[in-house]
Design a protein around this motif. Structure first.
Motif, PDB file in Angstrom:
ATOM      1  N   ASP A  68       0.796  -1.224   0.000  1.00 25.06           N
ATOM      2  CA  ASP A  68       0.000   0.000   0.000  1.00 25.06           C
ATOM      3  C   ASP A  68       0.831   1.278   0.000  1.00 25.06           C
ATOM      4  OD1 ASP A  68      -2.413  -1.319  -0.029  1.00 25.06           O
ATOM      5  OD2 ASP A  68      -2.635  -1.316   2.145  1.00 25.06           O
ATOM      6  N   GLY A  69       2.000   1.233   0.623  1.00 30.04           N
ATOM      7  CA  GLY A  69       2.765   2.462   0.771  1.00 30.04           C
ATOM      8  C   GLY A  69       4.201   2.305   0.348  1.00 30.04           C
ATOM      9  N   ASP A  70       4.746   3.337  -0.244  1.00 26.32           N
ATOM     10  CA  ASP A  70       6.156   3.353  -0.575  1.00 26.32           C
ATOM     11  C   ASP A  70       6.945   3.604   0.699  1.00 26.32           C
ATOM     12  OD1 ASP A  70       5.866   2.951  -3.315  1.00 26.32           O
ATOM     13  OD2 ASP A  70       5.448   5.071  -3.644  1.00 26.32           O
ATOM     14  N   VAL A  71       7.843   2.725   1.030  1.00 24.46           N
ATOM     15  CA  VAL A  71       8.717   2.835   2.193  1.00 24.46           C
ATOM     16  C   VAL A  71       7.908   3.113   3.466  1.00 24.46           C
ATOM     17  CG1 VAL A  71      10.896   3.775   3.040  1.00 24.46           C
ATOM     18  CG2 VAL A  71      10.439   3.796   0.598  1.00 24.46           C
ATOM     19  N   TRP A  72       6.970   2.227   3.764  1.00 21.85           N
ATOM     20  CA  TRP A  72       6.192   2.304   4.996  1.00 21.85           C
ATOM     21  C   TRP A  72       7.156   2.014   6.129  1.00 21.85           C
ATOM     22  CZ3 TRP A  72       0.921   3.230   5.733  1.00 21.85           C
ATOM     23  CH2 TRP A  72       0.460   3.052   7.045  1.00 21.85           C
ATOM     24  N   THR A  73       7.308   2.942   7.047  1.00 21.47           N
ATOM     25  CA  THR A  73       8.299   2.793   8.105  1.00 21.47           C
ATOM     26  C   THR A  73       7.697   3.131   9.455  1.00 21.47           C
ATOM     27  OG1 THR A  73      10.011   3.483   6.536  1.00 21.47           O
ATOM     28  CG2 THR A  73      10.600   3.522   8.859  1.00 21.47           C
ATOM     29  N   ALA A  74       8.083   2.352  10.460  1.00 23.57           N
ATOM     30  CA  ALA A  74       7.755   2.673  11.846  1.00 23.57           C
ATOM     31  C   ALA A  74       9.041   3.182  12.483  1.00 23.57           C
ATOM     32  CB  ALA A  74       7.240   1.447  12.583  1.00 23.57           C
ATOM     33  N   HIS A  75       9.081   4.452  12.789  1.00 24.09           N
ATOM     34  CA  HIS A  75      10.257   5.089  13.400  1.00 24.09           C
ATOM     35  C   HIS A  75      10.099   5.000  14.914  1.00 24.09           C
ATOM     36  CE1 HIS A  75      11.074   6.917   9.453  1.00 24.09           C
ATOM     37  NE2 HIS A  75       9.762   7.086   9.400  1.00 24.09           N
ATOM     38  N   ASP A  76      10.775   4.044  15.534  1.00 25.18           N
ATOM     39  CA  ASP A  76      10.677   3.864  16.982  1.00 25.18           C
ATOM     40  C   ASP A  76      11.548   4.895  17.683  1.00 25.18           C
ATOM     41  OD1 ASP A  76      12.753   2.387  15.662  1.00 25.18           O
ATOM     42  OD2 ASP A  76      13.183   1.344  17.531  1.00 25.18           O
ATOM     43  N   ARG A  91       6.451   6.564  15.131  1.00 27.37           N
ATOM     44  CA  ARG A  91       5.745   7.321  14.105  1.00 27.37           C
ATOM     45  C   ARG A  91       5.744   6.478  12.837  1.00 27.37           C
ATOM     46  NH1 ARG A  91       3.962  12.118  13.456  1.00 27.37           N
ATOM     47  NH2 ARG A  91       4.964  12.941  15.310  1.00 27.37           N
ATOM     48  N   TYR A  92       4.566   6.341  12.219  1.00 28.93           N
ATOM     49  CA  TYR A  92       4.469   5.697  10.914  1.00 28.93           C
ATOM     50  C   TYR A  92       4.629   6.769   9.846  1.00 28.93           C
ATOM     51  CZ  TYR A  92       2.036   1.458  12.708  1.00 28.93           C
ATOM     52  OH  TYR A  92       1.671   0.304  13.344  1.00 28.93           O
ATOM     53  N   THR A  93       5.432   6.498   8.839  1.00 27.55           N
ATOM     54  CA  THR A  93       5.492   7.370   7.666  1.00 27.55           C
ATOM     55  C   THR A  93       5.442   6.506   6.413  1.00 27.55           C
ATOM     56  OG1 THR A  93       7.912   7.407   7.578  1.00 27.55           O
ATOM     57  CG2 THR A  93       6.835   9.189   8.819  1.00 27.55           C
ATOM     58  N   ALA A  94       4.788   7.033   5.394  1.00 26.37           N
ATOM     59  CA  ALA A  94       4.698   6.366   4.090  1.00 26.37           C
ATOM     60  C   ALA A  94       4.031   7.335   3.129  1.00 26.37           C
ATOM     61  CB  ALA A  94       3.882   5.083   4.188  1.00 26.37           C
ATOM     62  N   THR A  95       4.034   6.972   1.877  1.00 27.98           N
ATOM     63  CA  THR A  95       3.224   7.649   0.868  1.00 27.98           C
ATOM     64  C   THR A  95       2.375   6.574   0.223  1.00 27.98           C
ATOM     65  OG1 THR A  95       4.938   9.297   0.467  1.00 27.98           O
ATOM     66  CG2 THR A  95       3.234   9.052  -1.225  1.00 27.98           C
ATOM     67  N   HIS A  96       1.062   6.755   0.246  1.00 27.43           N
ATOM     68  CA  HIS A  96       0.176   5.735  -0.292  1.00 27.43           C
ATOM     69  C   HIS A  96       0.349   5.645  -1.812  1.00 27.43           C
ATOM     70  CE1 HIS A  96      -3.582   3.645  -1.345  1.00 27.43           C
ATOM     71  NE2 HIS A  96      -3.317   3.024  -0.195  1.00 27.43           N
ATOM     72  N   ARG A  97       0.493   4.443  -2.310  1.00 25.58           N
ATOM     73  CA  ARG A  97       0.773   4.221  -3.739  1.00 25.58           C
ATOM     74  C   ARG A  97      -0.349   4.714  -4.654  1.00 25.58           C
ATOM     75  NH1 ARG A  97       5.277   0.959  -4.327  1.00 25.58           N
ATOM     76  NH2 ARG A  97       5.663  -0.461  -2.601  1.00 25.58           N
ATOM     77  N   VAL A  98      -1.593   4.538  -4.243  1.00 22.42           N
ATOM     78  CA  VAL A  98      -2.718   4.899  -5.104  1.00 22.42           C
ATOM     79  C   VAL A  98      -3.066   6.378  -4.999  1.00 22.42           C
ATOM     80  CG1 VAL A  98      -5.162   4.475  -5.598  1.00 22.42           C
ATOM     81  CG2 VAL A  98      -3.645   2.558  -5.051  1.00 22.42           C
TER      82      VAL A  98
END
Length: 136
Positions: A68-76, A91-98
């Protein structure tokens, strides 16, 4: 092998999970999970539900988020450990593909670690912010 790599201290086990996830190392991630792990994504989150087994968690959660997301990351960033319980603020960060919209939301994970393996994880986050980023 470093002491951290073999430590069964609950916070160290959880930290190895985040490091493996960030590196995309599914085998190392699965190695932190108990065979009977229960991993719960919060109600309202796109992947809401409880996943079981290391394979179920990696396929049902980690790989789906990656789709779903490009480089979905959980920054602990903050760990609070008390016996076998570890709470991680992240913190979750990503960019949704769609949609092309960014995801940037705080999250808390509560882990239970026994015998050097994660037996339970429960996620807490603002699901509306995530859904908004993923809705067309």
């Amino acid at each position: 092998m470093s002491e951290f790599a073999t430590s069964t201290a609950p916070a160290d086990v959880v930290r190895r999970l985040y490091l493996a996830s960030a590196a995309g190392d599914r085998a190392a991630l699965r190695a932190t999970l108990a065979p009977d792990v229960e991993w719960t994504e919060m109600a309202g989150f796109p992947l809401a539900g409880t996943y079981r087994t290391p394979e179920g968690v990696t396929v049902g959660v980690m790989e789906k988020l990656g789709e779903d997301g490009d480089v979905w990351t959980a920054h602990d960033d903050t760990y609070v450990a008390d016996g076998e319980s570890v709470v991680v603020l992240a913190r979750y960060t990503a960019t949704h593909r769609v949609t092309g919209r960014p995801v940037d939301v705080r999250v808390a994970h509560h882990f239970v670690v026994r015998g050097g393996l994660i037996v339970r994880c429960e996620q807490f986050t603002d699901t509306a912010l995530v859904r908004d980023a993923m809705s067309p």
